[in-house]
Design an enzyme around this catalytic site. Sequence first.
Site, PDB file in Angstrom:
ATOM      1  N   HIS B  77     -65.235 -76.698-134.739  1.00  0.00           N
ATOM      2  CA  HIS B  77     -63.889 -76.574-135.310  1.00  0.00           C
ATOM      3  C   HIS B  77     -63.273 -75.242-134.876  1.00  0.00           C
ATOM      4  O   HIS B  77     -62.145 -75.197-134.380  1.00  0.00           O
ATOM      5  CB  HIS B  77     -63.949 -76.658-136.838  1.00  0.00           C
ATOM      6  CG  HIS B  77     -62.710 -76.190-137.535  1.00  0.00           C
ATOM      7  ND1 HIS B  77     -61.511 -76.871-137.472  1.00  0.00           N
ATOM      8  CD2 HIS B  77     -62.449 -75.089-138.287  1.00  0.00           C
ATOM      9  CE1 HIS B  77     -60.591 -76.218-138.161  1.00  0.00           C
ATOM     10  NE2 HIS B  77     -61.136 -75.122-138.668  1.00  0.00           N
ATOM     11  N   ASP B 106     -40.506 -70.232-110.358  1.00  0.00           N
ATOM     12  CA  ASP B 106     -41.832 -70.698-110.754  1.00  0.00           C
ATOM     13  C   ASP B 106     -42.674 -69.485-111.065  1.00  0.00           C
ATOM     14  O   ASP B 106     -42.187 -68.357-111.029  1.00  0.00           O
ATOM     15  CB  ASP B 106     -42.485 -71.530-109.629  1.00  0.00           C
ATOM     16  CG  ASP B 106     -43.502 -72.532-110.186  1.00  0.00           C
ATOM     17  OD1 ASP B 106     -44.265 -72.157-111.095  1.00  0.00           O
ATOM     18  OD2 ASP B 106     -43.526 -73.678-109.718  1.00  0.00           O
ATOM     19  N   TRP B 142     -68.824 -69.651-134.010  1.00  0.00           N
ATOM     20  CA  TRP B 142     -68.169 -69.350-132.724  1.00  0.00           C
ATOM     21  C   TRP B 142     -68.502 -67.940-132.260  1.00  0.00           C
ATOM     22  O   TRP B 142     -68.191 -67.577-131.141  1.00  0.00           O
ATOM     23  CB  TRP B 142     -66.659 -69.602-132.795  1.00  0.00           C
ATOM     24  CG  TRP B 142     -65.845 -68.484-133.367  1.00  0.00           C
ATOM     25  CD1 TRP B 142     -65.694 -68.176-134.681  1.00  0.00           C
ATOM     26  CD2 TRP B 142     -65.050 -67.529-132.641  1.00  0.00           C
ATOM     27  NE1 TRP B 142     -64.868 -67.092-134.824  1.00  0.00           N
ATOM     28  CE2 TRP B 142     -64.459 -66.677-133.590  1.00  0.00           C
ATOM     29  CE3 TRP B 142     -64.780 -67.321-131.284  1.00  0.00           C
ATOM     30  CZ2 TRP B 142     -63.623 -65.618-133.233  1.00  0.00           C
ATOM     31  CZ3 TRP B 142     -63.938 -66.268-130.940  1.00  0.00           C
ATOM     32  CH2 TRP B 142     -63.368 -65.435-131.896  1.00  0.00           C
ATOM     33  N   SER B 172     -60.264 -69.262-116.826  1.00  0.00           N
ATOM     34  CA  SER B 172     -58.912 -69.825-116.871  1.00  0.00           C
ATOM     35  C   SER B 172     -57.935 -68.823-117.482  1.00  0.00           C
ATOM     36  O   SER B 172     -56.834 -68.606-116.958  1.00  0.00           O
ATOM     37  CB  SER B 172     -58.954 -71.125-117.682  1.00  0.00           C
ATOM     38  OG  SER B 172     -57.684 -71.444-118.169  1.00  0.00           O
ATOM     39  N   SER B 173     -58.343 -68.176-118.590  1.00  0.00           N
ATOM     40  CA  SER B 173     -57.444 -67.231-119.261  1.00  0.00           C
ATOM     41  C   SER B 173     -57.149 -66.027-118.387  1.00  0.00           C
ATOM     42  O   SER B 173     -56.019 -65.554-118.318  1.00  0.00           O
ATOM     43  CB  SER B 173     -58.075 -66.730-120.555  1.00  0.00           C
ATOM     44  OG  SER B 173     -58.206 -67.765-121.458  1.00  0.00           O
ATOM     45  N   HIS B 256     -61.774 -59.160-131.523  1.00  0.00           N
ATOM     46  CA  HIS B 256     -60.626 -58.706-132.290  1.00  0.00           C
ATOM     47  C   HIS B 256     -59.316 -58.740-131.510  1.00  0.00           C
ATOM     48  O   HIS B 256     -58.326 -59.269-131.999  1.00  0.00           O
ATOM     49  CB  HIS B 256     -60.823 -57.371-132.990  1.00  0.00           C
ATOM     50  CG  HIS B 256     -59.805 -57.260-134.081  1.00  0.00           C
ATOM     51  ND1 HIS B 256     -59.933 -57.919-135.278  1.00  0.00           N
ATOM     52  CD2 HIS B 256     -58.587 -56.702-134.092  1.00  0.00           C
ATOM     53  CE1 HIS B 256     -58.844 -57.748-135.990  1.00  0.00           C
ATOM     54  NE2 HIS B 256     -58.012 -57.006-135.303  1.00  0.00           N
ATOM     55  N   GLU B 258     -58.658 -60.755-129.376  1.00  0.00           N
ATOM     56  CA  GLU B 258     -58.385 -62.185-129.330  1.00  0.00           C
ATOM     57  C   GLU B 258     -57.457 -62.619-130.466  1.00  0.00           C
ATOM     58  O   GLU B 258     -56.588 -63.474-130.290  1.00  0.00           O
ATOM     59  CB  GLU B 258     -59.720 -62.950-129.391  1.00  0.00           C
ATOM     60  CG  GLU B 258     -59.608 -64.446-129.606  1.00  0.00           C
ATOM     61  CD  GLU B 258     -59.130 -65.185-128.373  1.00  0.00           C
ATOM     62  OE1 GLU B 258     -58.962 -64.532-127.329  1.00  0.00           O
ATOM     63  OE2 GLU B 258     -58.923 -66.401-128.457  1.00  0.00           O
ATOM     64  N   TYR B 260     -55.093 -60.919-131.774  1.00  0.00           N
ATOM     65  CA  TYR B 260     -53.714 -60.555-131.419  1.00  0.00           C
ATOM     66  C   TYR B 260     -53.223 -61.378-130.243  1.00  0.00           C
ATOM     67  O   TYR B 260     -52.038 -61.674-130.150  1.00  0.00           O
ATOM     68  CB  TYR B 260     -53.621 -59.049-131.162  1.00  0.00           C
ATOM     69  CG  TYR B 260     -54.003 -58.296-132.410  1.00  0.00           C
ATOM     70  CD1 TYR B 260     -53.142 -58.318-133.505  1.00  0.00           C
ATOM     71  CD2 TYR B 260     -55.225 -57.674-132.533  1.00  0.00           C
ATOM     72  CE1 TYR B 260     -53.507 -57.713-134.681  1.00  0.00           C
ATOM     73  CE2 TYR B 260     -55.590 -57.056-133.715  1.00  0.00           C
ATOM     74  CZ  TYR B 260     -54.732 -57.080-134.789  1.00  0.00           C
ATOM     75  OH  TYR B 260     -55.087 -56.501-135.963  1.00  0.00           O
ATOM     76  N   SER B 271     -39.011 -63.816-132.676  1.00  0.00           N
ATOM     77  CA  SER B 271     -37.945 -62.886-132.304  1.00  0.00           C
ATOM     78  C   SER B 271     -36.812 -63.573-131.544  1.00  0.00           C
ATOM     79  O   SER B 271     -35.755 -62.985-131.345  1.00  0.00           O
ATOM     80  CB  SER B 271     -38.516 -61.739-131.457  1.00  0.00           C
ATOM     81  OG  SER B 271     -39.454 -61.011-132.202  1.00  0.00           O
ATOM     82  N   HIS B 305     -64.706 -53.461-137.486  1.00  0.00           N
ATOM     83  CA  HIS B 305     -64.484 -53.836-138.878  1.00  0.00           C
ATOM     84  C   HIS B 305     -65.038 -55.232-139.162  1.00  0.00           C
ATOM     85  O   HIS B 305     -65.111 -55.644-140.315  1.00  0.00           O
ATOM     86  CB  HIS B 305     -63.013 -53.693-139.301  1.00  0.00           C
ATOM     87  CG  HIS B 305     -62.068 -54.651-138.668  1.00  0.00           C
ATOM     88  ND1 HIS B 305     -60.798 -54.304-138.306  1.00  0.00           N
ATOM     89  CD2 HIS B 305     -62.194 -55.945-138.324  1.00  0.00           C
ATOM     90  CE1 HIS B 305     -60.188 -55.343-137.784  1.00  0.00           C
ATOM     91  NE2 HIS B 305     -61.012 -56.350-137.790  1.00  0.00           N
ATOM     92  N   HIS B 306     -65.421 -55.955-138.108  1.00  0.00           N
ATOM     93  CA  HIS B 306     -66.131 -57.220-138.313  1.00  0.00           C
ATOM     94  C   HIS B 306     -67.607 -56.971-138.593  1.00  0.00           C
ATOM     95  O   HIS B 306     -68.349 -57.909-138.831  1.00  0.00           O
ATOM     96  CB  HIS B 306     -66.002 -58.106-137.074  1.00  0.00           C
ATOM     97  CG  HIS B 306     -64.588 -58.515-136.787  1.00  0.00           C
ATOM     98  ND1 HIS B 306     -64.036 -59.665-137.283  1.00  0.00           N
ATOM     99  CD2 HIS B 306     -63.607 -57.911-136.084  1.00  0.00           C
ATOM    100  CE1 HIS B 306     -62.775 -59.760-136.885  1.00  0.00           C
ATOM    101  NE2 HIS B 306     -62.487 -58.709-136.159  1.00  0.00           N
ATOM    102  N   THR B 331     -47.108 -53.853-137.510  1.00  0.00           N
ATOM    103  CA  THR B 331     -46.856 -55.204-138.019  1.00  0.00           C
ATOM    104  C   THR B 331     -45.741 -55.168-139.052  1.00  0.00           C
ATOM    105  O   THR B 331     -44.850 -56.027-139.054  1.00  0.00           O
ATOM    106  CB  THR B 331     -48.141 -55.793-138.628  1.00  0.00           C
ATOM    107  OG1 THR B 331     -49.218 -55.571-137.722  1.00  0.00           O
ATOM    108  CG2 THR B 331     -48.001 -57.266-138.871  1.00  0.00           C
ATOM    109  N   LYS B 334     -42.373 -54.969-137.504  1.00  0.00           N
ATOM    110  CA  LYS B 334     -41.871 -56.259-137.035  1.00  0.00           C
ATOM    111  C   LYS B 334     -41.299 -57.085-138.191  1.00  0.00           C
ATOM    112  O   LYS B 334     -40.210 -57.653-138.074  1.00  0.00           O
ATOM    113  CB  LYS B 334     -42.978 -57.045-136.318  1.00  0.00           C
ATOM    114  CG  LYS B 334     -43.450 -56.362-135.056  1.00  0.00           C
ATOM    115  CD  LYS B 334     -44.217 -57.281-134.129  1.00  0.00           C
ATOM    116  CE  LYS B 334     -43.311 -58.212-133.386  1.00  0.00           C
ATOM    117  NZ  LYS B 334     -42.580 -57.570-132.296  1.00  0.00           N
ATOM    118  N   ARG B 453     -69.437 -67.861-146.708  1.00  0.00           N
ATOM    119  CA  ARG B 453     -68.841 -68.775-145.744  1.00  0.00           C
ATOM    120  C   ARG B 453     -69.961 -69.455-144.944  1.00  0.00           C
ATOM    121  O   ARG B 453     -71.109 -69.066-145.011  1.00  0.00           O
ATOM    122  CB  ARG B 453     -67.894 -68.021-144.810  1.00  0.00           C
ATOM    123  CG  ARG B 453     -68.581 -66.986-143.962  1.00  0.00           C
ATOM    124  CD  ARG B 453     -67.609 -66.120-143.188  1.00  0.00           C
ATOM    125  NE  ARG B 453     -66.989 -66.842-142.096  1.00  0.00           N
ATOM    126  CZ  ARG B 453     -66.427 -66.238-141.041  1.00  0.00           C
ATOM    127  NH1 ARG B 453     -66.396 -64.922-140.963  1.00  0.00           N
ATOM    128  NH2 ARG B 453     -65.881 -66.931-140.082  1.00  0.00           N
TER     129      ARG B 453
END
Lengths: 274, 531
Positions: B77, B106, B142, B172-173, B256, B258, B260, B271, B305-306, B331, B334, B453
């Site tokens: 998931h 293009d 994950w 790919s990314s 982390h 990731e 963002y 925006s 922090h993880h 943040t 924004k 969890r």
Amino acid sequence: MSLGLLPLYAQQSGMAQAMAQAAAKGSAAPVRNAFDAPGSREAIRAAAESLHALLWVIPFILIAYILLAYVMIRFRDKGDGRKPASFHENNPLEFLWTVIPLIVVVSVALHSYPTLSFMEFGGNTPAMTIDVVGHQFFWEYKYPKYGIDISNDTLVVPANQVIDLDLTSVDVIHGFYVPGLGIQMDALPGRITNLWFKAKPGYYKGQCTQLCGADHAQMLISVQVVPEDQFQAWLARHSSQTAAPPPSPAAQAAALPARLSEANSAGRQARGKA
Amino acid sequence: MSTQVATAGTIQPRQYHGVLDWITTTDHKKIGIMYIVFALINAWFGGSLAGMIRLNLYNPDWHLFSPQLYNQLMTMHATIMIFLVLMAAFAGFGNYLVPLMIGARDMAFPKLNAFSFWLLMPAAMMLYGSFFVAGGAAADGWWSYPPLSTAQFSAGHGEDLWILAVLLLGISSIMGAINFLVTVIDMRAPGMTWMKLPLFVWSWVVTAWMLVLAVPVLSGALFMLLSDRWLNTGFYRPALGGDPLLYQHLFWFFGHPEVYIMILPGFGMISHIIPAMSRKKLFGYKGMVMAMWSIGIIGFTVWAHHMFTAGISSTARVYFSMASMLISVPTGVKIYSWLASVWGGVIRFTTAMKFALGFIFTFVLGGLSGLMLAVVPFDILVHNTYFVVAHFHYVLVGGSVMTLFAGTYYWFPKITGRMLSEKLGSWIFWLFFIGLNWVFMPMHLLGIEGMARRVANYRIEFRPLNQFISEGFIFMLAAGLLFTYSVIKALREPKSAGDDPWQTNEIETHFEWATSSPPPAYNFEEIPEIQ
């Protein structure tokens, strides 16, 4: 800390009194909630206190929500041909909403450091050190001072004394988590991690919090905090037996599926009585 | 001989039609559409897994799935939602919109672009196929933390397939990100200076940099894991002198940023949508650009922090706590700038605008719980509990998915030439908005009550809240069904949207609304110019 956070301490002491009263009433029910745990150690209260500083963040959230609601009502298109405003910059405003939150979050972070320091170093003179070893899927507790080694059993400790836990694991990473005691620390193979707690008498439930394999959910923790005399009696009972070697992993695994349902039916009975 | 050469020189690329056209295309718009459709299809798979998870947790006495299968469902998931849904969907909108917005015909490397997309296919096949190999799919979350993910504890090939799939997705990314960067740096229309770039383009510039810097670290970490599994190395194996903490540091150095990567393009979308629907120019353009860069840069400095409960040093806890809190400042800038953009405007409550404003509501909550988690003493009480699950679902569903809905409603007319039904849209918004708060709000409580969890089963006292949560899932499911129906229904209608259905260009010139809907091949008859 500085920066005008002092008034919060007054509120905290009020909260501390309330918690002390709750603790005095006493309760035989297992403690599970990290935030209303009677008799849990000071660190929980301290953690809750460090969150109090976050009250300073609430106004910014409220401002955002009030603005959101206000603009949605005030500036919706009523079909009256009103022209939209044309401003799209305001340097002083932008400066303010950058700098003020900056000061606030820095002070919130600073505010949490004394608590953090207390949680890490407050237990410098432990009454005893217990080695906690994670296995798939049970915990082993060794009391080197008394030559006791128990597995898949309740951790029994004396009340109102600083208990030091050295954690490690023999296989994968496990997480030792007892919310009622305000403690959580991973047990990693090849490393020793450490935490301490000091608790009032009670029965505290916890579980493994680091995914450790198929029966991760069954890897429960129970901690019985007892008065000193009961602890001595417990010690005498266990020291008279030769320390049994931990059951083989296969035997452990066979016992597992029943464990949580036992815990659940015990919980049901307890609630039925209450 | 000479005639043959002359003929070869004038050969036009062969035109294909139908399916072959889609398979062979290098048109950024078609590739973008394929990314988005791919994401939508995978959202159904990933959502079904979420449904199975909620069904299993509805009653701990049911024992619906074996714990091992539950761990597989939970792992897949997350993997599917992150890599095949959110990243693919944002890559799709980026592919479609970035060249249009900067006035290019293009992407810089069209064939590389097609390759980036088609790499998703083997990766997806490996992920889904891994359910059917001996031992089943990867079942260690994950994060795939060793030692659980080493050969000793996860012997099946599901874990290998997972690692290889994520490596492919990473390639790919990275290629996609380089393509975006070169496109924006090199192919902007005349007069489009950096500080005139549309914010969605800016958001992708920051995102692409983050991808280029973060994903190779993940790839390295996964290669080492693969090597530990098959070549008997000991990077993460204590018995051989390795350390599982090394993996955690490497993983979260990617993991982390990731987060963002999965939200910045959404910020970019909001925006665009808020000014267009408020009939007013965006407030604080420069501040918005600086805020995105700040988030992008600070985002690389907060990873541990993880790992607050992983036994890292006290100094590290102090530093990572402070750095994590600092992210809330840009943040906040924004959020306030979006609100100031609405201030004084004339709001049209289109579905896109509802999702945009709803996003502000839910994302702020996700930010608040994030700030709480950055306070280490609090984090220790709720780390790896459902409080964290609630937090990141508020960020990824209340944040990213809400922006994707908003963006879909806003740009669907441009992409297809057809409007999505606003009437259905309102239903979809309310179903989804109520559903997500219903499902994820009570999870905060579960966490504070102490429910860990990633558990297939739980103590009986957590059952009432879990059942309540599972019931809320029905709302999200209904929103998903209605949305899919609405898209299919719209695609059967005539192309009547017009070039600029939201009258965006009356406020401020945006190239994508200056061309036809859908835009012609190569986008513009003449390359537009900014005054």
